[in-house]
Structure formats: C-alpha cells, structure tokens
Design an enzyme around this catalytic site. Structure first.
Site, mmCIF file in Angstrom:
data_model
loop_
_atom_site.group_PDB
_atom_site.id
_atom_site.type_symbol
_atom_site.label_atom_id
_atom_site.label_comp_id
_atom_site.label_asym_id
_atom_site.label_seq_id
_atom_site.Cartn_x
_atom_site.Cartn_y
_atom_site.Cartn_z
ATOM 1 N N ASP A 180 0.829 -1.200 0.000
ATOM 2 C CA ASP A 180 0.000 0.000 0.000
ATOM 3 C C ASP A 180 0.867 1.256 0.000
ATOM 4 O OD1 ASP A 180 -1.996 1.849 0.226
ATOM 5 O OD2 ASP A 180 -2.439 1.445 2.329
ATOM 6 N N ASP A 191 -1.590 5.371 -5.679
ATOM 7 C CA ASP A 191 -1.852 4.525 -4.516
ATOM 8 C C ASP A 191 -1.968 3.064 -4.937
ATOM 9 O OD1 ASP A 191 -2.605 3.381 -2.151
ATOM 10 O OD2 ASP A 191 -4.544 4.386 -2.012
#
Length: 534
Positions: free
Chosen positions: A122, A332
């Site tokens: 992440d 992201d």
C-alpha cells in the site's frame, strides 16, 4: 570581538583570538604508516611485531591496504549507492483477484526465528502491521483461502529473540497522548479510507529479513531493524479478506519501510513496484529506475510531501485529449482501481462511450457503470487511454477495462474507472499494470517505463541502468534526467623512477582504483588515515 576558535584543517593550524590578541599554534600531522609513526609507536612500548608488519610506503601492499581501508570505512555508503533490496522470500508480488480484495501482496519474514507473513502492498499509507496477539483478526487458516497453499501467521513478540517493544518516548511514537508513562509500549491506530477499516495495537521493533542484489555483488541476505504494528484488533474489510495477514505501508512518512531502510543507509531513498497482467509482479527497495524512464514531480500538500501526489495536465481517450481535464492525483497501490473527480469522470466516460461500437449493457451487482457486450472484432477497437503530465510526459494505461469470460460468442467488458467525491483522483493498481513504477523519494518524482515485471529474486547481477546508447522515446526535463556514472579511471602521473614492469603495472592498477573513488570518499578516508600527535 567575540571569542572564536578557528581550526584550519588543511594547514594543520589552530588559531585562537581573544579580543585583539591572536595566538597561533601548529600541530604536526603524522601518517599512520610513516617512519615517524613507527618511531613514536616503539618509543611508547608498542608491539614490535606490529611495526614489522607495516607495509613499505608506495608498495603494492601499501596501496592494497589503503584501498581495503577505504572500502571498510565506507562499506555502507558505497553499497547503498547501487544496492537493491527485496523480501528474503523473493521480490515477487502476488495477485489473487476478488478473493483478497483485488490487492497485490508479497511474502515477508520477520523475527528470530523468522515467521512469514503475506502482506498487502500500500503506497497510500505508512505503517507496516501484522496480526499479533489477536483480539479481533481475520482467520489465519488456509482453508478460508482456496488460493493459498500454506497457513497465514500470527506474530508473537515473546517468541522472537530480536523483538522489543517501542516505548512512548521513541521519536516514531505518534500516540503519546494515549500513554500513561513514557516507558509504556507505544499504541498505534491506522485508519484507512475504506469505511470503518482500521488496525490497532502497539508498536514493536524487530528484524525484517531481506535479500540484496547489486551491480557487483551476488545475492546476499540482509537483516534490517524495522518498527511495525503488533495488530491486535482489525476492523472493516480487514476482517473480510483484505490484508488478512498484514499490510506494508510504502508511503513517504518516516515510519514506512522504505524510509526506515533509507535512514539506516541500506538503500537509496527510492523503491519500485511493478504489476503485470499475469497476477504477479515485483517490488525492489532502493531502485531509482532507468535513465530512459519518463517522470513527473511529486506535489507537496501544503509544504510537506506527505503522500505521492502528481499533477495530470490532460486526460486522453483514443486520439482525443479532453479540454479542461487536468487534476491532481494520489498514486496509490493500495487502491485496486482508478477514481476520478466527478466532472472529469463524466467527460472521460462520455468520450469513451462515443468510441465504443459494442452494445452497452447493465450488469446487476456491478459497480462499473460502463459495460459492453462485444464481438471479437469490436473488442479490438476499445479506445486507449493516456494521462499527460508536465513537459509532455505521457502515461499510457494498459489495463483500464476488465473482461468477463466469453458468453455465446460475445465478451463482456467494463471500464474500470470510477467517480469519487472530492477534487483529486486516485491512480490505482489497474492503471499501474504493465509499468515499472518508481517512487523516487530522494528526487521527489514518480518515474515509469513499460515492463514485463521480471522477478529478480534469483538474479546474481542486475543492470540498474540501460546501456549508454539507450534513449528515451519522449523528452525528459533537464532537471529530471539521470546520467550513467563515468567508469573510466584517470591515468596516474608518470613516476620519475619506474619500478619493474610487473610492479609498475600493479601499481598503476591500484592507483587507478584509488583515483576513481569519489572525491568525498577520499577526503573522508584521508582524515581517517592522518593522526595528530599528542
């Protein structure tokens, strides 16, 4: 005049001024292997055998010793210039589709003895956390996850010899307000954009097991001390299949794994991720990408670079670049798909729909609004998509549609771009697929190049940069370019009295090696080799 002490290192002079009175002291600098140093060593009762082992000045052995000392004193600095690190189980990333919430994962080993964890990757957050002394965690048994061939793990600090709690007094403790005393274990809570999704517990420090590959070294194991969350309680999607065995935050915060590895001097302050079309990919810490890659600068939030934001100047569908379609976007890897501000989304889907000749259909239980039934011929005409950044840097998406299995000769596909509230976009994993994505935090830029995401875990050598004659297909801003280091050593000056041919060749070789070292490294080494007398 205020008191001041001036030390002139190059001249070996020390000047002290007191008002209008100046006193000058000289201090003689003595080389550690000089005859004078030997005499001083002997006069103070030093070991005679040690003196006898000192090499003759300017001999091959003398130069070898100097070079060896250079490398020892600067081992971390030199290796971190080219070293690439990846998890000890391999650089490969894994993708399981809907079963694990469309995220990419990698196996990591933590602790002594080491325990394996399958963590989600992440780039939109910072903390590394794993399930630990669970109060509320996802199931660990592989029977819950058909794609896995081994059990998931739960971390227990008491079973790791290298584990220790991080106290509330530590600089990485962000939750001191919740501490009773500074000696208490530091609590943490990591909250995520998905509704009611979080991880909480306390912070620990332990060993993360990594492997290294560099230009000049074979694969070696590396143990790095990292701070991470002992995740005792998870909520939201973390109980439903997303990151059941933990998550690795790759963000720019000082508590993320890339930040900790860079601060320890193990890597350059950069990392790369690459996701391919075959449910795999790779992650590399310290990777700054190729000289030929395209790039765009990160944008600050206020005055800080707290997330990987970039500026998109226009959005192109097929051959049409839409008017007034610029926006800022968060890059992201923790987002499975790409999300656009509503006004930009409406422009994009309208243009996309105009270029698709297949019949639009509605699929029940599907969040994607633009889906089509297409023949094989119609499927070939799905329009491409591009993002245009500053300096005309072009990012071509390879994975902006999702295709379902054939049904009676037709293929159903959906545009995997979605709308979101707010004035910024999120560039997710689907747009990153097929690209070598470089998060160059040292130079505050995002780099990308087309890639098949080859796994480097079993490579003994890595070409970090392409050959000098490899050029870029698009112009790079001058300030963004990377250059290949000059590997040609400067020839040493000819000596007045030449030694024998073999000895001269050896001396020239060692002189060349020494001269080719960086000037900063040489200065550092000279200060270490010179000692002032008492």
């Amino acid at each position: 005049m205020a008191n001041r002490l001036v030390i002139v290192l190059l001249l070996g002079l020390f000047t002290l001024e007191e008002g209008s009175v100046a006193l000058t002291f000289s201090s003689k600098l003595v080389h550690r292997f000089s005859d004078e140093a030997k005499e001083r060593w002997m006069s103070r009762g030093g070991d005679v055998s040690l003196v006898d082992s000192w090499p003759e000045k300017n001999s091959v052995e003398y130069l070898e010793l100097l070079l060896s000392n250079d490398l020892k004193r600067n081992r971390i600095d030199v290796e971190s210039q080219t070293q690439l690190l990846f998890p000890s189980e391999g650089s490969q990333t894994l993708f399981f589709g809907n079963q694990f919430y469309w995220l990419h994962y990698t196996w990591i080993d933590i602790g002594t003895p080491n325990v394996s964890f399958l963590v989600a990757l992440d780039a939109g957050s910072n903390w590394l956390w794993v399930p630990c002394q669970c109060i509320q965690c996802a199931p660990m048994s592989s029977t819950y996850y058909p794609s896995l061939d081994r059990e998931l793990s739960e971390y227990d600090p008491s079973l790791s010899r290298s584990s220790k709690n991080l106290s509330c007094s530590h600089q990485l403790c962000k939750s001191r307000a919740n501490c009773k005393t500074l000696n208490d274990p530091c609590p943490y809570i990591a909250e995520y954009s998905t509704e009611d999704t979080s991880s909480s517990g306390y912070l620990v420090e332990d060993i993360l097991h990594l492997a290294s590959v560099s230009k000049h070294a074979s694969k070696n194991l590396v143990q790095a001390s990292v701070v991470f969350g002992c995740g005792r309680k998870q909520s939201g999607t973390y109980l439903d299949g997303a990151a059941p065995d933990g998550l690795m935050g790759l963000g720019p915060g000082d508590n993320s794994v890339p930040s900790l590895l860079s601060k320890a001097g193990l890597i350059k302050n950069s990392f790369s991720i690459c996701f391919d079309d075959n449910a795999s990919g790779r992650i590399l810490f310290g990777d700054q990408g190729l000289a030929s890659q395209q790039s765009t600068p990160f944008l600050p939030i206020g005055e800080k670079y707290d997330a990987y934001f970039v500026g998109v100047e226009s959005y192109c569908v097929g051959s049409s670049c839409l008017q007034q379609s610029g926006f800022q976007a968060l890059v992201d890897s923790g987002a499975s798909f790409t999300y656009l501000p509503t006004d930009i989304y409406n422009k994009v889907v309208t243009e996309f729909d105009k270029h698709v000749s297949a019949k639009r259909v509605s699929l029940q239980g599907n969040s994607w609004k633009y889906c089509y039934n297409a023949s094989s011929k119609e499927l070939l005409n799905v329009p491409s998509m591009r993002l245009i950044f500053s300096s005309n840097q072009s990012f071509i998406t390879h994975n902006h549609i999702y295709t379902f299995p054939d049904d009676q000769g037709f293929t159903t596909f959906c545009l995997t771009v979605m709308s979101m509230d707010g004035d910024y976009a999120v560039i997710g994993q689907n747009f990153m697929t097929g690209h070598h994505m470089v998060f160059d935090r040292a130079n505050l830029k995002l780099g990308w190049s087309n890639s098949n995401c080859e796994d480097l875990s079993n490579k003994t050598n890595v070409n970090i940069r392409p050959p000098p004659d490899v050029g870029s297909t698009a112009p790079l801003p001058t300030t963004q370019q990377q250059s290949t280091s000059n590997t040609h050593a400067v020839a040493p000056a000819a000596a007045k009295t030449a030694p024998s041919k073999s000895s001269a060749a050896s001396l020239q070789q060692f002189h060349s090696l020494l001269i080719s070292l960086m000037s900063s490294l040489l200065l550092c080494n000279l200060m270490g080799l010179l000692q002032s007398s008492d």
